[in-house]
Scaffold this motif. Sequence first.
Motif, short mmCIF file in Angstrom:
data_model
loop_
_atom_site.label_atom_id
_atom_site.label_comp_id
_atom_site.label_asym_id
_atom_site.label_seq_id
_atom_site.Cartn_x
_atom_site.Cartn_y
_atom_site.Cartn_z
N ILE A 201 15.04 -8.10 4.95
CA ILE A 201 13.76 -8.64 4.46
C ILE A 201 12.65 -7.74 5.01
N SER A 202 11.77 -7.32 4.12
CA SER A 202 10.67 -6.46 4.57
C SER A 202 9.63 -7.32 5.27
N LEU A 203 9.28 -6.94 6.48
CA LEU A 203 8.23 -7.68 7.22
C LEU A 203 7.46 -6.65 8.03
N MET B 261 21.42 -7.35 0.11
CA MET B 261 20.20 -7.33 -0.69
C MET B 261 19.01 -6.90 0.18
N THR B 262 18.06 -6.20 -0.44
CA THR B 262 16.78 -5.93 0.22
C THR B 262 15.70 -6.64 -0.58
N THR B 263 14.91 -7.47 0.09
CA THR B 263 13.91 -8.29 -0.60
C THR B 263 12.63 -8.39 0.23
N ASN B 264 11.53 -8.75 -0.43
CA ASN B 264 10.32 -9.01 0.35
C ASN B 264 10.30 -10.45 0.87
N LEU C 78 21.70 -4.93 -3.62
CA LEU C 78 20.79 -5.27 -4.71
C LEU C 78 19.37 -5.09 -4.21
N THR C 79 18.58 -4.34 -4.98
CA THR C 79 17.22 -4.07 -4.54
C THR C 79 16.32 -3.96 -5.76
N GLY C 80 15.17 -3.33 -5.59
CA GLY C 80 14.25 -3.24 -6.73
C GLY C 80 13.15 -2.24 -6.40
N GLY C 81 11.99 -2.49 -6.91
CA GLY C 81 11.28 -3.70 -7.28
C GLY C 81 11.68 -4.88 -6.39
N GLU C 82 11.45 -6.05 -6.89
CA GLU C 82 11.81 -7.23 -6.10
C GLU C 82 12.99 -7.94 -6.76
N PRO C 83 14.16 -7.86 -6.14
CA PRO C 83 15.37 -8.38 -6.79
C PRO C 83 15.33 -9.89 -7.06
N LEU D 100 15.24 -7.06 9.48
CA LEU D 100 13.84 -7.03 9.06
C LEU D 100 13.42 -5.57 8.96
N ASN D 101 12.95 -5.16 7.80
CA ASN D 101 12.53 -3.76 7.61
C ASN D 101 11.03 -3.63 7.87
N VAL D 102 10.67 -2.67 8.68
CA VAL D 102 9.25 -2.44 8.98
C VAL D 102 8.91 -0.98 8.68
N VAL D 103 8.01 -0.76 7.73
CA VAL D 103 7.51 0.61 7.52
C VAL D 103 6.29 0.75 8.44
N VAL D 104 6.32 1.75 9.28
CA VAL D 104 5.25 1.88 10.29
C VAL D 104 4.16 2.82 9.78
N GLN E 90 0.82 -1.23 0.00
CA GLN E 90 0.00 0.00 0.00
C GLN E 90 0.84 1.26 0.00
N TYR E 91 1.96 1.22 0.70
CA TYR E 91 2.74 2.44 0.86
C TYR E 91 3.73 2.64 -0.28
N CYS E 92 3.83 1.66 -1.17
CA CYS E 92 4.88 1.75 -2.19
C CYS E 92 4.30 1.74 -3.59
N THR F 112 7.97 6.09 -7.28
CA THR F 112 7.88 5.18 -6.14
C THR F 112 9.28 4.66 -5.82
N MET F 113 9.42 4.12 -4.60
CA MET F 113 10.71 3.54 -4.22
C MET F 113 11.04 2.39 -5.17
N SER F 114 10.01 1.68 -5.66
CA SER F 114 10.27 0.54 -6.55
C SER F 114 10.87 1.02 -7.87
N PHE G 290 7.35 6.20 7.64
CA PHE G 290 6.60 6.18 6.38
C PHE G 290 6.80 7.51 5.65
N MET G 291 7.19 7.42 4.38
CA MET G 291 7.40 8.63 3.57
C MET G 291 6.31 8.74 2.52
N PRO G 292 5.98 9.94 2.11
CA PRO G 292 4.95 10.10 1.08
C PRO G 292 5.48 9.84 -0.33
N ILE G 293 6.24 8.76 -0.46
CA ILE G 293 6.76 8.39 -1.78
C ILE G 293 6.01 7.13 -2.18
N GLY G 294 5.22 7.17 -3.22
CA GLY G 294 4.52 5.97 -3.66
C GLY G 294 3.03 6.04 -3.46
N1 SAM Z 1 10.91 -5.51 -2.80
C1 SAM Z 1 11.93 -5.33 -1.84
C2 SAM Z 1 11.34 -5.17 -0.46
O1 SAM Z 1 10.13 -5.29 -0.33
O2 SAM Z 1 12.10 -4.97 0.49
C3 SAM Z 1 12.93 -4.21 -2.15
C4 SAM Z 1 12.40 -2.92 -2.69
S1 SAM Z 1 11.47 -1.94 -1.54
C5 SAM Z 1 11.08 -0.56 -2.56
C6 SAM Z 1 12.77 -1.37 -0.47
C7 SAM Z 1 12.35 -0.74 0.82
O3 SAM Z 1 11.68 0.48 0.55
C8 SAM Z 1 11.43 -1.58 1.66
O4 SAM Z 1 12.00 -1.84 2.92
C9 SAM Z 1 10.21 -0.73 1.77
O5 SAM Z 1 9.58 -0.92 2.97
C10 SAM Z 1 10.74 0.68 1.57
N2 SAM Z 1 9.72 1.64 1.16
C11 SAM Z 1 8.99 1.63 0.02
N3 SAM Z 1 8.13 2.67 0.00
C12 SAM Z 1 8.31 3.37 1.15
C13 SAM Z 1 7.72 4.54 1.72
N4 SAM Z 1 6.75 5.20 1.11
N5 SAM Z 1 8.18 4.94 2.93
C14 SAM Z 1 9.16 4.28 3.56
N6 SAM Z 1 9.76 3.18 3.08
C15 SAM Z 1 9.34 2.72 1.89
#
Ligand code: SAM
Length: 328
Positions: free
Chosen positions: A114-116, A90-93, A61-66, A156-160, A20-22, A322-324, A188-192
Amino acid sequence: MNKVDYLRISLIDRCNFRCQYCMPEGAEIDYILKQNLLTNNELLTLLKEVFIPVGFTRFRLTGGEPLLRPGLVDLVENISSFPETKDLSMTTNGFLLADMAKDLYQAGLRRINISLDSLDSDTFNLIIGNRGRSRWQLVWNGIQAAYEVDFDPLKLNVVVIPGVNDHEILDLAALTIDRNWHVRFIEFMPIGNDKLFDDRGWISSEELRQRIRKKWGLTESFVRGNGPADIFQIPGAKGTLGFISQMSECFCERCNRMRLSADGWLRPCLLNEMGQIDLKNGLRNGVSVEELRRQIEYLLGIKPEINFKQRESGTTGIYSRTMSQIGG
Ligand code: SAM
């Protein structure tokens, strides 16, 4: 200013989640056409002939989903085997990680984020835009697989997002008590998705720390990462808690990175588009690697002036990519 030696490489702009945030379901995203993606050979040439000679030694290495990138394991093996590579992460889901973790580790990847965003599968599905079978368990299996093959550190990455997953802060923080896992809370950033941002807003790292401090206490960790996170620890915990506070804090002066998009644009700053170089078309049009190096060296020289510019675009919601797309 920090030395800029860290390159975040987006391998692909597509993702198998619709967080939702991306890149929320229904968002109109112009995906990069396949022929415009940097090929594996082009990427390796850029790293070996251009980025490493100008001083980059650490790569994420990141993405999108690497994990969706074809030929990923070979790519990891090639990048990790450059003698100058000091760090490859690497950053991955994590969704496809259970089957790939071992091969990636054997290929030379050592660090993984890993995003969780939730421990609850319903909340998780809501966040990732999943309407089918729950994907939480598969992501959790991916995390376990990464742990078993010994990725260290495992983060573990958590966007709050207020009202969506902020009630889980303590449960997520508790993951670090018995395991050598490192949870990173990201403002949480207003990107995406600026609409979600307008609806929900964001919670500051300091507020999260107060909640955690109240429950367990919190010590500032002596472990200092390379990145923008402020590192803390629940007393006696095996892992750490990191807070990435790009909304409440400006850490432009600590910035040590540039970003390479999947279609070969080099971007000196997350928050503005100044100074970008189209390296893919440079290569394809026969610009010499010496000339590309000169262009990057120039960019490295002016990066301190590019940082800080339009910082508000990433904090107030007038942000188009978007960050992706950028390579988060
Ligand atoms: N698909 C991978 C993943 O889910 O980790 C890598 C790409 S994702 C764009 C990389 C990181 O960007 C994730 O940790 C995600 O939570 C963060 N991200 C994406 N949009 C964001 C937003 N609007 N604010 C803060 N973090 C954001």
